[in-house]
Write a protein that holds these residues in place. Structure first.
Motif, PDB file in Angstrom:
ATOM      1  N   GLN A  43      38.986  -3.453  91.699  1.00 57.69           N
ATOM      2  CA  GLN A  43      39.937  -3.438  90.578  1.00 57.69           C
ATOM      3  C   GLN A  43      40.954  -4.546  90.774  1.00 57.69           C
ATOM      4  OE1 GLN A  43      41.489   0.439  89.286  1.00 57.69           O
ATOM      5  NE2 GLN A  43      43.547  -0.436  89.430  1.00 57.69           N
ATOM      6  N   LEU A  44      41.363  -5.148  89.672  1.00 51.50           N
ATOM      7  CA  LEU A  44      42.375  -6.196  89.705  1.00 51.50           C
ATOM      8  C   LEU A  44      43.350  -5.955  88.563  1.00 51.50           C
ATOM      9  CD1 LEU A  44      43.286  -8.878  91.023  1.00 51.50           C
ATOM     10  CD2 LEU A  44      41.841 -10.057  89.364  1.00 51.50           C
ATOM     11  N   GLU A  45      44.637  -6.167  88.843  1.00 48.58           N
ATOM     12  CA  GLU A  45      45.660  -5.992  87.815  1.00 48.58           C
ATOM     13  C   GLU A  45      46.447  -7.275  87.649  1.00 48.58           C
ATOM     14  OE1 GLU A  45      48.155  -2.688  88.849  1.00 48.58           O
ATOM     15  OE2 GLU A  45      46.699  -1.229  88.102  1.00 48.58           O
ATOM     16  N   ARG A  46      46.850  -7.517  86.420  1.00 50.19           N
ATOM     17  CA  ARG A  46      47.750  -8.640  86.129  1.00 50.19           C
ATOM     18  C   ARG A  46      48.857  -8.106  85.227  1.00 50.19           C
ATOM     19  NH1 ARG A  46      46.778 -14.651  84.065  1.00 50.19           N
ATOM     20  NH2 ARG A  46      48.931 -15.295  84.283  1.00 50.19           N
ATOM     21  N   ASN A  47      50.114  -8.431  85.607  1.00 50.28           N
ATOM     22  CA  ASN A  47      51.281  -7.940  84.865  1.00 50.28           C
ATOM     23  C   ASN A  47      51.831  -9.023  83.954  1.00 50.28           C
ATOM     24  OD1 ASN A  47      51.417  -5.325  86.131  1.00 50.28           O
ATOM     25  ND2 ASN A  47      52.094  -6.390  87.969  1.00 50.28           N
ATOM     26  N   PHE A  48      52.303  -8.593  82.812  1.00 46.82           N
ATOM     27  CA  PHE A  48      52.923  -9.478  81.829  1.00 46.82           C
ATOM     28  C   PHE A  48      54.239  -8.847  81.383  1.00 46.82           C
ATOM     29  CE2 PHE A  48      48.384  -9.994  81.560  1.00 46.82           C
ATOM     30  CZ  PHE A  48      48.216 -11.369  81.508  1.00 46.82           C
ATOM     31  N   ASN A  49      55.276  -9.653  81.308  1.00 43.80           N
ATOM     32  CA  ASN A  49      56.570  -9.176  80.838  1.00 43.80           C
ATOM     33  C   ASN A  49      56.801  -9.766  79.447  1.00 43.80           C
ATOM     34  OD1 ASN A  49      59.161  -8.164  80.587  1.00 43.80           O
ATOM     35  ND2 ASN A  49      60.096  -9.846  81.713  1.00 43.80           N
ATOM     36  N   LEU A  50      56.878  -8.912  78.442  1.00 43.52           N
ATOM     37  CA  LEU A  50      57.136  -9.361  77.076  1.00 43.52           C
ATOM     38  C   LEU A  50      58.598  -9.075  76.742  1.00 43.52           C
ATOM     39  CD1 LEU A  50      56.274 -10.488  74.326  1.00 43.52           C
ATOM     40  CD2 LEU A  50      55.619  -8.142  73.686  1.00 43.52           C
ATOM     41  N   GLU A  51      59.358 -10.133  76.539  1.00 43.02           N
ATOM     42  CA  GLU A  51      60.743  -9.996  76.103  1.00 43.02           C
ATOM     43  C   GLU A  51      60.820 -10.535  74.680  1.00 43.02           C
ATOM     44  OE1 GLU A  51      65.286 -11.424  77.220  1.00 43.02           O
ATOM     45  OE2 GLU A  51      63.597 -12.285  78.296  1.00 43.02           O
ATOM     46  N   VAL A  52      61.141  -9.673  73.756  1.00 44.88           N
ATOM     47  CA  VAL A  52      61.242 -10.072  72.355  1.00 44.88           C
ATOM     48  C   VAL A  52      62.630 -10.642  72.117  1.00 44.88           C
ATOM     49  CG1 VAL A  52      61.117  -9.291  69.963  1.00 44.88           C
ATOM     50  CG2 VAL A  52      59.577  -8.317  71.681  1.00 44.88           C
ATOM     51  N   LEU A  53      62.684 -11.891  71.654  1.00 47.94           N
ATOM     52  CA  LEU A  53      63.959 -12.549  71.374  1.00 47.94           C
ATOM     53  C   LEU A  53      64.338 -12.301  69.919  1.00 47.94           C
ATOM     54  CD1 LEU A  53      63.350 -15.976  73.142  1.00 47.94           C
ATOM     55  CD2 LEU A  53      64.263 -13.865  74.100  1.00 47.94           C
ATOM     56  N   VAL A  54      65.625 -12.107  69.690  1.00 43.60           N
ATOM     57  CA  VAL A  54      66.130 -11.879  68.343  1.00 43.60           C
ATOM     58  C   VAL A  54      67.159 -12.961  68.041  1.00 43.60           C
ATOM     59  CG1 VAL A  54      67.348 -10.270  66.821  1.00 43.60           C
ATOM     60  CG2 VAL A  54      65.764  -9.397  68.554  1.00 43.60           C
ATOM     61  N   PRO A  55      66.957 -13.729  66.954  1.00 36.89           N
ATOM     62  CA  PRO A  55      67.921 -14.784  66.627  1.00 36.89           C
ATOM     63  C   PRO A  55      69.311 -14.200  66.367  1.00 36.89           C
ATOM     64  CG  PRO A  55      66.016 -14.868  65.141  1.00 36.89           C
ATOM     65  CD  PRO A  55      65.884 -13.642  65.979  1.00 36.89           C
ATOM     66  N   PRO A  56      70.350 -14.989  66.622  1.00 37.46           N
ATOM     67  CA  PRO A  56      71.704 -14.507  66.376  1.00 37.46           C
ATOM     68  C   PRO A  56      71.949 -14.201  64.901  1.00 37.46           C
ATOM     69  CG  PRO A  56      71.745 -16.509  67.678  1.00 37.46           C
ATOM     70  CD  PRO A  56      70.345 -16.331  67.190  1.00 37.46           C
ATOM     71  N   THR A  57      72.754 -13.192  64.695  1.00 37.54           N
ATOM     72  CA  THR A  57      73.243 -12.849  63.363  1.00 37.54           C
ATOM     73  C   THR A  57      74.738 -12.625  63.482  1.00 37.54           C
ATOM     74  OG1 THR A  57      71.175 -11.756  62.795  1.00 37.54           O
ATOM     75  CG2 THR A  57      73.087 -11.228  61.438  1.00 37.54           C
ATOM     76  N   ILE A  58      75.496 -13.290  62.607  1.00 39.78           N
ATOM     77  CA  ILE A  58      76.946 -13.074  62.554  1.00 39.78           C
ATOM     78  C   ILE A  58      77.211 -12.088  61.433  1.00 39.78           C
ATOM     79  CG2 ILE A  58      79.199 -14.138  62.200  1.00 39.78           C
ATOM     80  CD1 ILE A  58      77.919 -16.795  63.179  1.00 39.78           C
ATOM     81  N   SER A  59      77.807 -10.965  61.776  1.00 47.06           N
ATOM     82  CA  SER A  59      78.120  -9.953  60.765  1.00 47.06           C
ATOM     83  C   SER A  59      79.213 -10.475  59.848  1.00 47.06           C
ATOM     84  CB  SER A  59      78.582  -8.660  61.436  1.00 47.06           C
ATOM     85  OG  SER A  59      79.013  -7.742  60.461  1.00 47.06           O
ATOM     86  N   ARG A  60      78.958 -10.400  58.568  1.00 44.66           N
ATOM     87  CA  ARG A  60      79.931 -10.861  57.589  1.00 44.66           C
ATOM     88  C   ARG A  60      80.676  -9.697  56.926  1.00 44.66           C
ATOM     89  NH1 ARG A  60      76.478 -14.573  58.958  1.00 44.66           N
ATOM     90  NH2 ARG A  60      76.740 -16.756  58.389  1.00 44.66           N
ATOM     91  N   ASP A  61      80.395  -8.480  57.391  1.00 44.89           N
ATOM     92  CA  ASP A  61      81.068  -7.301  56.855  1.00 44.89           C
ATOM     93  C   ASP A  61      82.555  -7.358  57.182  1.00 44.89           C
ATOM     94  OD1 ASP A  61      78.591  -6.397  56.051  1.00 44.89           O
ATOM     95  OD2 ASP A  61      78.319  -5.095  57.787  1.00 44.89           O
ATOM     96  N   SER A  62      83.375  -7.170  56.202  1.00 46.06           N
ATOM     97  CA  SER A  62      84.835  -7.122  56.356  1.00 46.06           C
ATOM     98  C   SER A  62      85.425  -8.410  56.920  1.00 46.06           C
ATOM     99  CB  SER A  62      85.254  -5.951  57.250  1.00 46.06           C
ATOM    100  OG  SER A  62      84.740  -4.750  56.734  1.00 46.06           O
ATOM    101  N   ILE A  63      84.720  -9.531  56.782  1.00 43.24           N
ATOM    102  CA  ILE A  63      85.232 -10.808  57.271  1.00 43.24           C
ATOM    103  C   ILE A  63      85.735 -11.605  56.076  1.00 43.24           C
ATOM    104  CG2 ILE A  63      84.626 -13.016  58.349  1.00 43.24           C
ATOM    105  CD1 ILE A  63      84.556 -10.906  60.419  1.00 43.24           C
ATOM    106  N   GLN A  64      86.990 -12.004  56.154  1.00 40.75           N
ATOM    107  CA  GLN A  64      87.578 -12.852  55.128  1.00 40.75           C
ATOM    108  C   GLN A  64      87.502 -14.289  55.632  1.00 40.75           C
ATOM    109  OE1 GLN A  64      91.515 -11.689  54.026  1.00 40.75           O
ATOM    110  NE2 GLN A  64      91.774 -13.372  52.592  1.00 40.75           N
ATOM    111  N   THR A  65      86.877 -15.178  54.847  1.00 37.80           N
ATOM    112  CA  THR A  65      86.658 -16.545  55.317  1.00 37.80           C
ATOM    113  C   THR A  65      87.630 -17.558  54.712  1.00 37.80           C
ATOM    114  OG1 THR A  65      84.942 -16.863  53.656  1.00 37.80           O
ATOM    115  CG2 THR A  65      84.234 -16.161  55.864  1.00 37.80           C
ATOM    116  N   ASN A  66      88.343 -17.173  53.674  1.00 36.69           N
ATOM    117  CA  ASN A  66      89.398 -18.034  53.122  1.00 36.69           C
ATOM    118  C   ASN A  66      90.726 -17.444  53.558  1.00 36.69           C
ATOM    119  OD1 ASN A  66      87.762 -19.911  51.657  1.00 36.69           O
ATOM    120  ND2 ASN A  66      87.365 -18.271  50.198  1.00 36.69           N
ATOM    121  N   LEU A  67      91.323 -18.084  54.564  1.00 37.39           N
ATOM    122  CA  LEU A  67      92.517 -17.529  55.187  1.00 37.39           C
ATOM    123  C   LEU A  67      93.756 -18.331  54.821  1.00 37.39           C
ATOM    124  CD1 LEU A  67      91.017 -16.994  58.738  1.00 37.39           C
ATOM    125  CD2 LEU A  67      91.265 -15.297  56.932  1.00 37.39           C
TER     126      LEU A  67
END
Length: 160
Positions: A43-67
């Motif tokens: 028997q032989l085993e091979r391991n794989f590590n899957l890391e799912v990357l998630v692109p950045p998201t900036i929350s715009r909830d309750s953010i006022q951009t004209n200050l």
């Protein structure tokens, strides 16, 4: 993760179980995967590590951009970003990055997710941006800052 792969709609075993294919990968698929090959000789085993990357998201909830702020007030610009891995934040004014903090009257707070400008003055008027970045991508949020100066009445000069 030491569990047999579940037969889900987006996970398939192909080529007589020699290929594991995951369509539409999502965060829940992050795991260690082990391929085990067995025959009469052993028997032989091979391991794989899957890391799912998630692109950045900036929350715009309750953010006022004209200050708008009054001269000498403190202003905070927020960049509430999430992603995997955690994104790094870069702040810019008029598309020029703020590098080599500290700056006079400017502070980064909350792991760079907040830019604080104290004692604002007319030199602070302009367009600001925050950019959240990680290996999966980036997201930007733009701000416009105006400064209002209270009226002042000067004393007339006395000419003698």
């Amino acid at each position: 993760n030491a569990q047999p792969v579940e037969k889900l709609n987006h996970i398939r075993l192909l080529s007589d179980n020699r290929i594991l294919e995951i369509d539409g990968v999502n965060i829940g698929d992050t795991a260690f995967y082990t391929c085990t090959a067995t025959n009469e000789a052993g028997q032989l085993e091979r391991n794989f590590n899957l890391e799912v990357l998630v692109p950045p998201t900036i929350s715009r909830d309750s953010i006022q951009t004209n200050l708008a702020a009054i001269h000498n007030q403190t202003v905070k610009l927020y960049c509430p970003a999430t992603g995997i891995p955690e994104p790094s934040i870069m702040w810019m004014k008029e598309q020029v990055p703020y590098l080599d903090f500290p700056y006079p009257r400017h502070r980064l707070l909350d792991d760079s997710q907040t830019l604080e400008i104290s004692s604002v003055n007319l030199n602070d008027v302009g367009n600001y941006s925050c950019r959240a970045m990680n290996p999966a991508g980036q997201d930007d949020l733009d701000y416009t800052l105006q400064i209002f100066v209270p009226p002042a009445i000067s004393k007339p000069s006395s000419d003698k």
